[in-house]
Design an enzyme around this catalytic site. Sequence first.
Site, PDB file in Angstrom:
ATOM      1  N   VAL A   1      91.261  70.378 186.639  1.00 41.98           N
ATOM      2  CA  VAL A   1      90.296  71.335 187.301  1.00 41.98           C
ATOM      3  C   VAL A   1      89.764  72.552 185.890  1.00 41.98           C
ATOM      4  O   VAL A   1      88.770  72.570 185.560  1.00 41.98           O
ATOM      5  CB  VAL A   1      89.947  72.608 188.507  1.00 41.98           C
ATOM      6  CG1 VAL A   1      89.257  73.610 189.119  1.00 41.98           C
ATOM      7  CG2 VAL A   1      91.050  72.123 190.229  1.00 41.98           C
TER       8      VAL A   1
ATOM      9  N   ASP B   1      48.646  66.943 156.419  1.00 42.16           N
ATOM     10  CA  ASP B   1      47.394  66.019 156.011  1.00 42.16           C
ATOM     11  C   ASP B   1      47.008  67.164 155.561  1.00 42.16           C
ATOM     12  O   ASP B   1      47.254  68.358 156.019  1.00 42.16           O
ATOM     13  CB  ASP B   1      47.316  64.953 156.796  1.00 42.16           C
ATOM     14  CG  ASP B   1      46.796  66.063 157.931  1.00 42.16           C
ATOM     15  OD1 ASP B   1      46.925  67.478 158.677  1.00 42.16           O
ATOM     16  OD2 ASP B   1      46.233  65.306 158.857  1.00 42.16           O
TER      17      ASP B   1
ATOM     18  N   ASP C   1      46.248  63.009 162.079  1.00 43.14           N
ATOM     19  CA  ASP C   1      44.823  62.467 163.153  1.00 43.14           C
ATOM     20  C   ASP C   1      44.475  61.558 163.346  1.00 43.14           C
ATOM     21  O   ASP C   1      43.651  61.473 164.659  1.00 43.14           O
ATOM     22  CB  ASP C   1      44.139  63.721 163.236  1.00 43.14           C
ATOM     23  CG  ASP C   1      43.313  63.760 161.672  1.00 43.14           C
ATOM     24  OD1 ASP C   1      43.749  62.615 160.982  1.00 43.14           O
ATOM     25  OD2 ASP C   1      43.165  64.904 161.165  1.00 43.14           O
TER      26      ASP C   1
ATOM     27  N   GLU D   1      92.464  77.371 179.009  1.00 41.78           N
ATOM     28  CA  GLU D   1      93.379  76.980 180.863  1.00 41.78           C
ATOM     29  C   GLU D   1      94.242  75.996 180.231  1.00 41.78           C
ATOM     30  O   GLU D   1      95.521  75.934 181.116  1.00 41.78           O
ATOM     31  CB  GLU D   1      91.586  77.295 180.891  1.00 41.78           C
ATOM     32  CG  GLU D   1      91.155  78.374 181.792  1.00 41.78           C
ATOM     33  CD  GLU D   1      89.894  77.898 182.766  1.00 41.78           C
ATOM     34  OE1 GLU D   1      89.751  76.540 182.733  1.00 41.78           O
ATOM     35  OE2 GLU D   1      88.786  78.875 182.255  1.00 41.78           O
TER      36      GLU D   1
ATOM     37  N   THR E   1      83.149  82.584 184.205  1.00 39.47           N
ATOM     38  CA  THR E   1      82.294  82.705 183.101  1.00 39.47           C
ATOM     39  C   THR E   1      81.633  81.806 182.199  1.00 39.47           C
ATOM     40  O   THR E   1      80.885  82.102 181.887  1.00 39.47           O
ATOM     41  CB  THR E   1      83.803  82.812 182.149  1.00 39.47           C
ATOM     42  OG1 THR E   1      84.277  81.148 182.374  1.00 39.47           O
ATOM     43  CG2 THR E   1      85.143  83.374 182.019  1.00 39.47           C
TER      44      THR E   1
HETATM   45  N1  LIG Z   1      32.636  59.316 156.815  1.00 36.70           N
HETATM   46  C1  LIG Z   1      33.282  58.977 156.159  1.00 36.70           C
HETATM   47  N2  LIG Z   1      31.988  58.373 154.753  1.00 36.70           N
HETATM   48  C2  LIG Z   1      32.726  58.025 154.049  1.00 36.70           C
HETATM   49  N3  LIG Z   1      34.195  58.279 153.218  1.00 36.70           N
HETATM   50  C3  LIG Z   1      34.271  58.597 153.604  1.00 36.70           C
HETATM   51  C4  LIG Z   1      34.331  58.978 155.488  1.00 36.70           C
HETATM   52  N4  LIG Z   1      34.877  60.076 155.488  1.00 36.70           N
HETATM   53  C5  LIG Z   1      36.291  59.981 154.133  1.00 36.70           C
HETATM   54  N5  LIG Z   1      35.544  58.842 153.481  1.00 36.70           N
HETATM   55  C6  LIG Z   1      35.916  59.088 151.597  1.00 36.70           C
HETATM   56  O1  LIG Z   1      37.561  58.905 152.030  1.00 36.70           O
HETATM   57  C7  LIG Z   1      38.416  58.830 151.707  1.00 36.70           C
HETATM   58  C8  LIG Z   1      39.377  58.871 152.799  1.00 36.70           C
HETATM   59  O2  LIG Z   1      39.318  59.997 153.304  1.00 36.70           O
HETATM   60  P1  LIG Z   1      40.447  59.457 154.293  1.00 36.70           P
HETATM   61  O3  LIG Z   1      39.595  60.514 156.104  1.00 36.70           O
HETATM   62  O4  LIG Z   1      40.971  58.127 154.880  1.00 36.70           O
HETATM   63  O5  LIG Z   1      41.305  60.552 153.968  1.00 36.70           O
HETATM   64  P2  LIG Z   1      42.437  61.103 155.199  1.00 36.70           P
HETATM   65  O6  LIG Z   1      43.815  61.161 154.693  1.00 36.70           O
HETATM   66  O7  LIG Z   1      42.481  61.605 156.314  1.00 36.70           O
HETATM   67  O8  LIG Z   1      41.859  62.514 154.747  1.00 36.70           O
HETATM   68  P3  LIG Z   1      43.163  64.135 155.013  1.00 36.70           P
HETATM   69  O9  LIG Z   1      44.135  64.697 154.585  1.00 36.70           O
HETATM   70  O10 LIG Z   1      41.982  65.449 153.876  1.00 36.70           O
HETATM   71  O11 LIG Z   1      42.719  64.440 156.012  1.00 36.70           O
HETATM   72  C9  LIG Z   1      37.515  60.244 151.719  1.00 36.70           C
HETATM   73  O12 LIG Z   1      38.443  61.263 150.756  1.00 36.70           O
HETATM   74  C10 LIG Z   1      36.245  60.595 151.330  1.00 36.70           C
HETATM   75  O13 LIG Z   1      35.872  60.278 150.144  1.00 36.70           O
END
Ligand SMILES: Nc1ncnc2c1ncn2[C@@H]1O[C@H](COP(=O)(O)OP(=O)(O)OP(=O)(O)O)[C@@H](O)[C@H]1O
Length: 869
Positions: free
Chosen positions: A254, A301, A600, A669, A697
Amino acid sequence: MSLTVSSLGGLTGAEAARLLDLHGPNLAPRARPASMLSRVVNQLRDPMILLLLGALVIVIALGDLSDGIIISAVIVLNTVIGVVQELRAATAIAALDRLSAPRATVLRDGVPVTVDGSEVVPGDVVRLEAGDVVPADGAVVEAAGLQIDEAAMTGESVPVGRGPGDDVQSGTVVVRGRALVTITRTGADSGLGRIAAALASTTNRATPLQQRLARLSRQLVVLTLALTAVVFVLGLLRGEDAADMLILAVSLAVAAIPESLPAVVSVSLAMGAYRMAQQHALVRWLPAVETLGSVSVLASDKTGTLTEGRMLLQHLWTPESSWEVSGHGYDAAGTVTLSDGAPDAPGSLDLLMRDLVLCNDAEVHGPEAGTWRVVGDPMEAALLIAALKRDPAALTASARWSRVEEITFDSSTQRMTTVHHDDGHHDDGRHDDGAWWTVCKGAPEAVLDLVGSRPGVDEARVVAERLARDGFRVLAFADALSTTRPASDRLEDGLALRGLVAISDPASPHAAGVVRACREAGIRTILITGDHPATARAIADQIGLLGPGVELVEGDLVAAGGHVDRVEQIGVYARTRPEQKVDIVAAWQRRGAVVAMTGDGVNDAPALRQADIGVAMGDRGTEVARQAADLVLADDDLRTVVTAVAEGRRIYANIRMFLRYGLSGGMAEILVILLAPFLGMVVPLAPGQILWINMLTHGVPGVAFGGEPLDPQDMARPSPSPERSVLGGELLGQILVAGSLITAISLAAGLLAPAGAVQTWVFLALGLAQLGVGLAIRSPRRGLALRSRSLEAALLLAALLQVAAVTWSPLQDLLGTTAVSWSEGGLLLGLAALPGLAVAGLRLLRRSRPGSGTSVPGAVEVPGAMIGS
Ligand SMILES: Nc1ncnc2c1ncn2[C@@H]1O[C@H](COP(=O)(O)OP(=O)(O)OP(=O)(O)O)[C@@H](O)[C@H]1O
């Protein structure tokens, strides 16, 4: 933009409400909650309880009724507490489930609105884009470059293209492109519903800590049984009375059982997760609560995480001239004016503006109260807002160019291209075949390489570099006009440079504080971004990520594996592609780091899974990222990660504190029972007395331990990884020290006791000494905050009950104790205080040693008053 000006208006709010009533919510069928009976049986199946049941049979067979009553009471009490705690945990987890439920964008009354996934009804028009999880089964009505990953349904992980007329199934993931989908089946009728129904019977698995504790208690049970057998046989050999020996053996069994251990752990975890949720940190599965405290690297990021994510286009550049744009965030107010001394070139500005609008998937609505409401990528929205500042009719003016083809944005190519067709109707009434206008936008390197060595390109590289160094995100635009439709496989041929735009995204006002708080908490922050190195450096400098000996590297180095041996030196990764994030996380993990990582995008999901704690933003992140994450920040605020880590550390520390307390008592114990016969005390404690002590306890203070505030010392370094032994670090040593001290004073009490009162004296000393140790190991308090006094209150209550056990006659009868005089009581109290005083003294000694962490600043800047008290 063809998808946004669709003829499809979706349902009206009223229709949707009616259909929701008719079809019910779009939820996968849930596992049926366990019945009360099965919960009770589950508790009784616990090996420790089985041992108690065995003990019960033996004491009843021996005719020891009072011990029988106590053992039965403990079994009943334990089962009730276990079931209640389990229910509390289940409620907390169900609440979490609701909070992290998926969402969907549906057209209601013609306007895209975000609703809970459960509110999607058959007939709804759902808008899908990269990163969305398909919320229910449906048919594609319109699509652009739609690629769906159906791994969740078919196990096939190569994305498949889907076009108008094709079906999409709930639970699958949009990896590219966009679509409008009419929902056909929801809830249990949908594909995911069918899968969920099949899975509904699988139960929740225990967390690593729970598994290890379960293993620990099994080991304790085996050890106890072995010891019991040895004591029994030795006693018989010594010629002791068999009934006495049996009672002794039962007592031993126990004593060794830490009954409340599993309950304390599961409740600590579930309640901790619930508390985190109230602070906007949604834990998506329980083991993450354990791991959180151990996080030693935070890989973040940039956009929207360390920066505000409210973008503002500030400069425009074409080979002919340059312009400045004024304004704040998404405010409608602002103007486009020529830069100082720049030549006027309205024609080139007009064309650049048209490109901003056409090669764009975002939408802006309003303005309301002077501000635009943004749907889609904030960066693209910033482009639209700049165009509207120059010409409020910019969007309608471009509408005659309908999008006929596109290459959607891809993080690996870092650009996107759209092709538009003008129907050939001219304002003056003329009509021809129309023209095709191709626009490409993206990272300057990506776009400028595409246009080759045309005029203006070299200058554009220089300008882009300068703007990036100033912290701007720079995009380049190139376009081409043709009278024939460009071939689908050669959309990006023959493009000419149009210009550059510079978008500011200032560092979030909290970012530097997060980096500092993490550093103080022993967590290294690193930045991983897809952005240009110069832009990344500018932001990293502002928030204190770069310093002497800290490097910035580019994704290419990661691709070549060059980061592996020097991750510790690298503070910033620029121009990384999502798949490289996995390699960065893995390199840290190989060094033993526990990595939390934010992400994201749809491509971030693998890295979020690879990380020990994947973190997604609740509002801004894509659905896929949210579903892949372990922790969702409901307020999109990175500071919440620090709060969650602190809470994780607190929970872990409290569980270990409880173990230290409970196991040192249990050890004492056992040792008392084992050693006492050698000192002439045959049965120093009756089974009922041991159970009484354990109940007092553990039971009362057990829950209070879970509510202990975080020791500021624990905020200075990550908790040990839960992958290691729970008893790791100093814990085992501390248990042995405290256990031995309690044993010593209990045996001393037994030796000092007058004849016939041995059990009473040992009982009183042992119980009070355990409570004293509990008081000594609790986390230090600042001030007199009443809220954090519940442990003291619980310990005091337990002490009073312990005293009642030797002074109140019904309890005396039940437990077989005798009264003690005031002076005897004083002596015993003094004796019982010794182990606690010794433990407290040792702790003071340790804390005052240099380098032990006392000098660590206690004030960690995190939201919420979770740390300290
Ligand atoms: N919608 C878009 N159209 C054209 N080019 C883009 C677009 N979004 C981002 N880019 C280009 O691609 C590059 C990389 O973008 P990405 O979205 O992959 O970066 P990320 O890693 O998400 O950036 P962060 O860390 O800032 O969120 C950007 O620096 C930009 O020059």
